[in-house]
Design a protein around this motif. Structure first.
Motif, PDB file in Angstrom:
ATOM      1  N   ALA A 537       0.844  -1.197   0.000  1.00 39.31           N
ATOM      2  CA  ALA A 537       0.000   0.000   0.000  1.00 39.31           C
ATOM      3  C   ALA A 537       0.870   1.235   0.000  1.00 39.31           C
ATOM      4  CB  ALA A 537      -0.935   0.007   1.207  1.00 39.31           C
ATOM      5  N   ILE A 538       0.317   2.297  -0.554  1.00 43.60           N
ATOM      6  CA  ILE A 538       0.949   3.606  -0.507  1.00 43.60           C
ATOM      7  C   ILE A 538      -0.126   4.620  -0.162  1.00 43.60           C
ATOM      8  CG2 ILE A 538       0.635   3.952  -3.002  1.00 43.60           C
ATOM      9  CD1 ILE A 538       3.233   5.624  -2.922  1.00 43.60           C
ATOM     10  N   GLY A 539       0.211   5.555   0.715  1.00 46.78           N
ATOM     11  CA  GLY A 539      -0.764   6.542   1.152  1.00 46.78           C
ATOM     12  C   GLY A 539      -0.166   7.929   1.215  1.00 46.78           C
ATOM     13  N   LEU A 540      -1.019   8.913   1.111  1.00 44.89           N
ATOM     14  CA  LEU A 540      -0.619  10.308   1.199  1.00 44.89           C
ATOM     15  C   LEU A 540      -1.569  11.000   2.159  1.00 44.89           C
ATOM     16  CD1 LEU A 540       1.378  12.403   0.042  1.00 44.89           C
ATOM     17  CD2 LEU A 540      -0.370  12.975  -1.667  1.00 44.89           C
ATOM     18  N   LEU A 541      -0.995  11.709   3.136  1.00 41.25           N
ATOM     19  CA  LEU A 541      -1.786  12.380   4.156  1.00 41.25           C
ATOM     20  C   LEU A 541      -1.538  13.877   4.095  1.00 41.25           C
ATOM     21  CD1 LEU A 541      -0.965   9.995   7.151  1.00 41.25           C
ATOM     22  CD2 LEU A 541      -2.917   9.849   5.612  1.00 41.25           C
ATOM     23  N   THR A 546      -4.577  20.355  13.491  1.00 45.46           N
ATOM     24  CA  THR A 546      -5.138  19.227  14.230  1.00 45.46           C
ATOM     25  C   THR A 546      -6.643  19.086  14.029  1.00 45.46           C
ATOM     26  OG1 THR A 546      -5.330  20.675  16.165  1.00 45.46           O
ATOM     27  CG2 THR A 546      -3.359  19.282  16.015  1.00 45.46           C
ATOM     28  N   ARG A 547      -7.278  20.064  13.398  1.00 42.02           N
ATOM     29  CA  ARG A 547      -8.732  20.004  13.210  1.00 42.02           C
ATOM     30  C   ARG A 547      -9.148  19.451  11.855  1.00 42.02           C
ATOM     31  NH1 ARG A 547     -11.661  25.315  15.792  1.00 42.02           N
ATOM     32  NH2 ARG A 547     -10.611  25.317  17.828  1.00 42.02           N
ATOM     33  N   THR A 548      -8.309  19.582  10.858  1.00 44.45           N
ATOM     34  CA  THR A 548      -8.710  19.257   9.492  1.00 44.45           C
ATOM     35  C   THR A 548      -7.643  18.416   8.817  1.00 44.45           C
ATOM     36  OG1 THR A 548      -9.888  21.359   9.343  1.00 44.45           O
ATOM     37  CG2 THR A 548      -9.459  20.202   7.281  1.00 44.45           C
ATOM     38  N   GLY A 549      -8.063  17.316   8.186  1.00 46.42           N
ATOM     39  CA  GLY A 549      -7.109  16.470   7.486  1.00 46.42           C
ATOM     40  C   GLY A 549      -7.775  15.631   6.409  1.00 46.42           C
ATOM     41  N   LEU A 550      -6.972  15.210   5.436  1.00 48.79           N
ATOM     42  CA  LEU A 550      -7.412  14.344   4.345  1.00 48.79           C
ATOM     43  C   LEU A 550      -6.376  13.244   4.154  1.00 48.79           C
ATOM     44  CD1 LEU A 550      -8.502  17.002   1.689  1.00 48.79           C
ATOM     45  CD2 LEU A 550     -10.038  15.539   3.011  1.00 48.79           C
ATOM     46  N   GLY A 551      -6.849  12.084   3.682  1.00 49.55           N
ATOM     47  CA  GLY A 551      -5.938  10.983   3.426  1.00 49.55           C
ATOM     48  C   GLY A 551      -6.390  10.166   2.234  1.00 49.55           C
ATOM     49  N   ALA A 552      -5.436   9.604   1.517  1.00 49.09           N
ATOM     50  CA  ALA A 552      -5.734   8.732   0.376  1.00 49.09           C
ATOM     51  C   ALA A 552      -4.815   7.525   0.439  1.00 49.09           C
ATOM     52  CB  ALA A 552      -5.542   9.482  -0.943  1.00 49.09           C
ATOM     53  N   LEU A 568      -8.977   1.621  -3.611  1.00 38.19           N
ATOM     54  CA  LEU A 568      -8.592   3.026  -3.467  1.00 38.19           C
ATOM     55  C   LEU A 568      -9.560   3.657  -2.482  1.00 38.19           C
ATOM     56  CD1 LEU A 568      -7.006   5.584  -4.331  1.00 38.19           C
ATOM     57  CD2 LEU A 568      -8.747   5.912  -6.115  1.00 38.19           C
ATOM     58  N   SER A 569      -9.019   4.309  -1.474  1.00 33.23           N
ATOM     59  CA  SER A 569      -9.889   4.923  -0.457  1.00 33.23           C
ATOM     60  C   SER A 569      -9.454   6.357  -0.195  1.00 33.23           C
ATOM     61  CB  SER A 569      -9.847   4.119   0.843  1.00 33.23           C
ATOM     62  OG  SER A 569      -8.541   4.103   1.385  1.00 33.23           O
ATOM     63  N   LEU A 570     -10.432   7.171   0.116  1.00 33.33           N
ATOM     64  CA  LEU A 570     -10.229   8.569   0.487  1.00 33.33           C
ATOM     65  C   LEU A 570     -10.994   8.815   1.781  1.00 33.33           C
ATOM     66  CD1 LEU A 570     -10.965  10.262  -2.969  1.00 33.33           C
ATOM     67  CD2 LEU A 570      -8.713   9.839  -1.980  1.00 33.33           C
ATOM     68  N   ASP A 571     -10.395   9.542   2.696  1.00 36.04           N
ATOM     69  CA  ASP A 571     -11.115   9.879   3.927  1.00 36.04           C
ATOM     70  C   ASP A 571     -10.655  11.245   4.418  1.00 36.04           C
ATOM     71  OD1 ASP A 571      -9.040   9.484   6.309  1.00 36.04           O
ATOM     72  OD2 ASP A 571      -8.726   7.865   4.873  1.00 36.04           O
ATOM     73  N   GLY A 572     -11.533  11.891   5.140  1.00 37.83           N
ATOM     74  CA  GLY A 572     -11.229  13.213   5.671  1.00 37.83           C
ATOM     75  C   GLY A 572     -12.007  13.490   6.937  1.00 37.83           C
ATOM     76  N   HIS A 573     -11.560  14.475   7.670  1.00 42.35           N
ATOM     77  CA  HIS A 573     -12.253  14.865   8.900  1.00 42.35           C
ATOM     78  C   HIS A 573     -12.090  16.365   9.116  1.00 42.35           C
ATOM     79  CE1 HIS A 573      -8.098  14.542  10.373  1.00 42.35           C
ATOM     80  NE2 HIS A 573      -8.463  15.434  11.279  1.00 42.35           N
ATOM     81  N   HIS A 574     -13.042  16.940   9.806  1.00 40.46           N
ATOM     82  CA  HIS A 574     -12.970  18.366  10.131  1.00 40.46           C
ATOM     83  C   HIS A 574     -13.753  18.604  11.407  1.00 40.46           C
ATOM     84  CE1 HIS A 574     -12.806  22.667   9.840  1.00 40.46           C
ATOM     85  NE2 HIS A 574     -14.125  22.760   9.813  1.00 40.46           N
ATOM     86  N   GLN A 589     -15.843   9.366   4.039  1.00 45.46           N
ATOM     87  CA  GLN A 589     -14.992   8.316   3.486  1.00 45.46           C
ATOM     88  C   GLN A 589     -15.614   7.791   2.209  1.00 45.46           C
ATOM     89  OE1 GLN A 589     -15.520   4.704   3.439  1.00 45.46           O
ATOM     90  NE2 GLN A 589     -13.420   4.144   2.880  1.00 45.46           N
ATOM     91  N   ALA A 590     -14.765   7.516   1.236  1.00 50.39           N
ATOM     92  CA  ALA A 590     -15.215   6.923  -0.024  1.00 50.39           C
ATOM     93  C   ALA A 590     -14.187   5.879  -0.447  1.00 50.39           C
ATOM     94  CB  ALA A 590     -15.371   7.990  -1.105  1.00 50.39           C
ATOM     95  N   HIS A 591     -14.655   4.807  -1.068  1.00 49.81           N
ATOM     96  CA  HIS A 591     -13.732   3.764  -1.506  1.00 49.81           C
ATOM     97  C   HIS A 591     -14.296   3.048  -2.725  1.00 49.81           C
ATOM     98  CE1 HIS A 591     -16.614   1.185   0.643  1.00 49.81           C
ATOM     99  NE2 HIS A 591     -16.157   0.207  -0.126  1.00 49.81           N
TER     100      HIS A 591
END
Length: 696
Positions: A537-541, A546-552, A568-574, A589-591
């Motif tokens: 796996a390879i991921g990018l963050l 500390t309040r907002t982030g995205l990841g793939a 392939l997955s994408l997720d985020g938080h705020h 989250q989406a995958h």
């Protein structure tokens, strides 16, 4: 307590105690000399003495001293003039000089005068002990001299001596002793003067008794309304008592009442109002510590732009950057502040925290050791030391989980089976060479499937691990072996190995990779059929703060039966709402995924996809420094689509308890309910999990 704080407290001692014997014309300590003393009784001398007495009555100590100096020069043997000159020097605040003159001719002074001048000298030593020294090695010298001088005074401890001792203990940062002395005086019915209450409140706060500190400080500020340092300490006492709104309102009222600039009548240039500055900058920090560092940064950044050479502002902005999860930016601020003023304690502590957060532990340790050597008794330095030991000490993780699922039609297609669970325990050593840790772990996953005749499929592993972290790079290598005899699974090559690594580009971007042979996260259904899997796996963050982030993440599974599964997955938080006792986070989250085989003996959709959005509300019910308790309530919902089975809504909910057990120690547990869909069959699933963590 800051140097400015100690200086003002000790100055209050000198003022209050030095003025304890008012100049009410020539009476008491200013009475005429006894008969037989050599004195000039000429009319001109008598007139001069009368003018000196009138000057004392008005509080014009310099005018009175000038007269006594002139008369003393004409009559050097005059004991009365010598005594009056010495007492006037004490009234002026020249405690050391007055004490030296008294010691030269002690027979001229009565016991009350002797005691008063001795106490004034101790208070003056405390004043000097509270100022900023040119050399850090001399930081507590005068305060220690004050303590030693007070200890040499014979006889029972008077109230004044007790007040002096309280101030000296506070200045020496012996806060527990100062707090104990305050309680003794308070419980004995002694009424403490404002300066002693201010010192007591500061020590109570430093020794983590914020409610008692607030009570003492509220009394002090009533009598010292212009003492901004005491006002600021009171705000922090409110803050550490959990009274965030009171702390904010207290400093906000001071800011509103104080103009930013002060202009004397007729002056062409205005001077900065340092009381307003202290209130406003500390208001920003109160908001930062109240879970609003963005607002704090917005308040402090314009000030720093106008005064870039202010080490205080640079250090405070560094603290805020750390709170926002930006250690690189924080370190730049701390380095600037440290260069501008190597004695700035906030900058020194912040440098250690920022370097450690960036993984530069060797440099952090050197800065930490230097700080402890210079400030061995400072309460903030000692707390940093405790946190540093926790960060570099043992790391222990333990968890347990158990779940149950069933299909609406009585048949479960879940890859987790009708029942599932597991546990894991890992122990890693303290930091070795400031970069390495070695450890051991045990983990188990199990599941029960209908088609397995009610038997359990297990994956039980024991292994060792090696962790490395320095600066931008971190990685972990694990090697494990399944305990086939206890697992009861088919005989398979169960040796497993995995490597994960991360690279931090800056405060916002990070990349991670993972490769594993006989990966522990592979399907247990496949394992029951004797099929293992490797993964990569390879991921990018990306994190704004500390309040907002995205990841793939892009991942591939390579099963022994030739199946290749990619996802392939994408997720985020705020965090949309953050308050001291309340936090609301939104997540999404989406995958999408696909498998290369349609006939695999395990859940393996040829194509599937899904998305979910959720919200989590955290309510903090109790907080005392590093200990606390919170509840979390979460809801999520979305759609899942599987090729050949259509799409369906998939709701879920969770409820958790979170306990903070000290710095770097936590316990959390909770239940999760969900309604997943597999191969078109809707199921119910309820799971419980608990996890304990020790180490940072």
């Amino acid at each position: 307590m800051t140097y400015a704080r100690r200086m003002r407290l000790c100055a209050a001692v000198a003022f209050c105690l030095g003025s304890a014997t008012p100049a009410v014309v020539a009476a008491g300590p200013y009475a005429p000399a006894a008969a037989g003393d050599s004195a000039d009784t000429s009319p001109s001398a008598a007139a001069a003495l009368e003018r000196a007495a009138q000057a004392r009555a008005r509080g014009d100590w310099l005018d009175a001293l000038a007269i006594y100096e002139r008369l003393q020069a004409a009559s050097p043997a005059d004991g009365d003039l010598y005594r009056l000159r010495t007492l006037t020097l004490a009234d002026l605040g020249s405690a050391d000089r007055a004490w030296a003159l008294l010691q030269a001719r002690p027979e001229l002074f009565d016991r009350a005068e002797h005691d008063r001048l001795q106490a004034n000298r101790i208070a003056r030593l405390a004043v000097w002990g509270g100022t900023r020294p040119l050399s850090e090695s001399d930081r507590l010298r005068d305060m220690q001299r004050a303590e030693a001088a007070a200890a040499r005074i014979p006889g029972p401890a008077t109230a004044r001596r007790q007040f002096d001792r309280l101030v000296v203990l506070n200045g020496l940062e012996q806060h527990e002793q100062a707090a104990a002395l305050y309680r003794t005086l308070r419980d004995s019915g002694v009424e403490l003067p404002p300066y002693a209450l201010a010192a007591a409140g500061d020590s109570l706060l430093a020794s983590r008794h914020p409610r008692e500190a607030a009570e003492a400080l509220e009394q002090a500020v009533g009598a010292l309304p212009d003492d901004i340092d005491t006002q600021v300490v009171l705000a922090y006492a409110y803050l550490e008592s959990g009274r965030h709104e009171d702390a904010d309102a207290h400093l906000s009222s001071i800011v509103a009442a104080q103009p930013a600039w002060l202009r004397a009548p007729g002056a062409r240039i205005a001077d900065p109002n340092w009381n307003r500055y202290a209130a406003e900058t500390n208001l920003a920090m109160v908001r930062a510590y109240s879970e609003d560092p963005a607002t704090a940064e917005a308040m402090l950044a314009p000030m720093a732009a106008m005064a870039p050479s202010s080490p205080d502002l640079q250090a405070k902005l560094g603290i805020v950057a750390l709170q926002r999860g930006r250690p690189t930016a924080a370190l730049r601020r701390f380095e600037v502040a440290h260069t501008q003023d190597p004695r700035n304690l906030e900058a020194r502590i912040g440098r250690v925290e920022a370097l450690a957060g960036l993984g530069r532990l060797r440099a952090a340790r050197e800065a930490h050791d230097e700080l402890l050597a210079t400030w061995p008794d400072n309460v903030h330095a000692r707390r940093l030391h405790d946190q540093f030991r926790q960060r570099t000490g043992w790391q222990v993780d333990a968890g347990f989980e158990s779940g149950r699922g069933d299909g609406d039609g009585g048949v479960a297609a879940s890859p987790l089976g009708n029942r599932d669970g597991g546990h894991d325990v890992s122990v890693y050593s303290p930091l070795l060479g400031d970069r390495w840790r070695v450890g051991a772990f045990r983990q188990e996953r199990w599941a029960e499937f209908d088609e397995a005749g009610g038997g359990r499929v297990r994956d039980l592993r024991h292994g060792i691990g090696l962790r490395y972290r320095h600066d931008r790079l971190d990685w972990e290598l694990q090697v494990a072996r399944s305990d086939e005899r206890r697992a009861g699974s088919p005989s398979v090559d169960a040796t497993g190995a995995g490597l994960t690594a991360g690279w931090r580009f800056n405060d916002h971007w990070q990349a991670r990779i993972e490769v594993a042979h006989n990966a522990p996260g592979a399907s247990l259904q496949a394992r029951e059929a004797g099929i293992l899997a490797d993964t990569a796996a390879i991921g990018l963050l990306w994190a704004h703060d500390t309040r907002t982030g995205l990841g793939a993440e892009l991942r591939q599974w390579r099963y022994d039966d030739g199946n290749r599964r990619e996802s392939l997955s994408l997720d985020g938080h705020h965090a949309v709402l953050v308050r001291p006792r309340l936090r609301l986070d939104l997540s999404g989250q989406a995958h999408t995924g696909r498998g290369s085989r349609d006939d695999a003996p395990y859940f393996n959709p040829s194509r599937d996809a899904g998305w979910t959005v959720g919200a989590q509300l955290e309510t903090r019910h109790w907080q005392r420094y590093d200990h606390g308790f919170a509840q979390q309530f979460g809801l999520a919902g979305g759609q899942y689509w599987q090729d050949g089975s259509g799409s369906a809504w998939v709701p879920s909910a969770h409820y958790r308890h979170v306990w903070a057990l000290g710095h770097g120690r936590s316990l959390d547990y909770g239940v999760t309910w969900s309604r997943p869909v597999y191969d078109g069959n809707r199921e119910r699933r309820v799971a419980f999990d608990i996890r304990f963590h020790w180490g940072e």
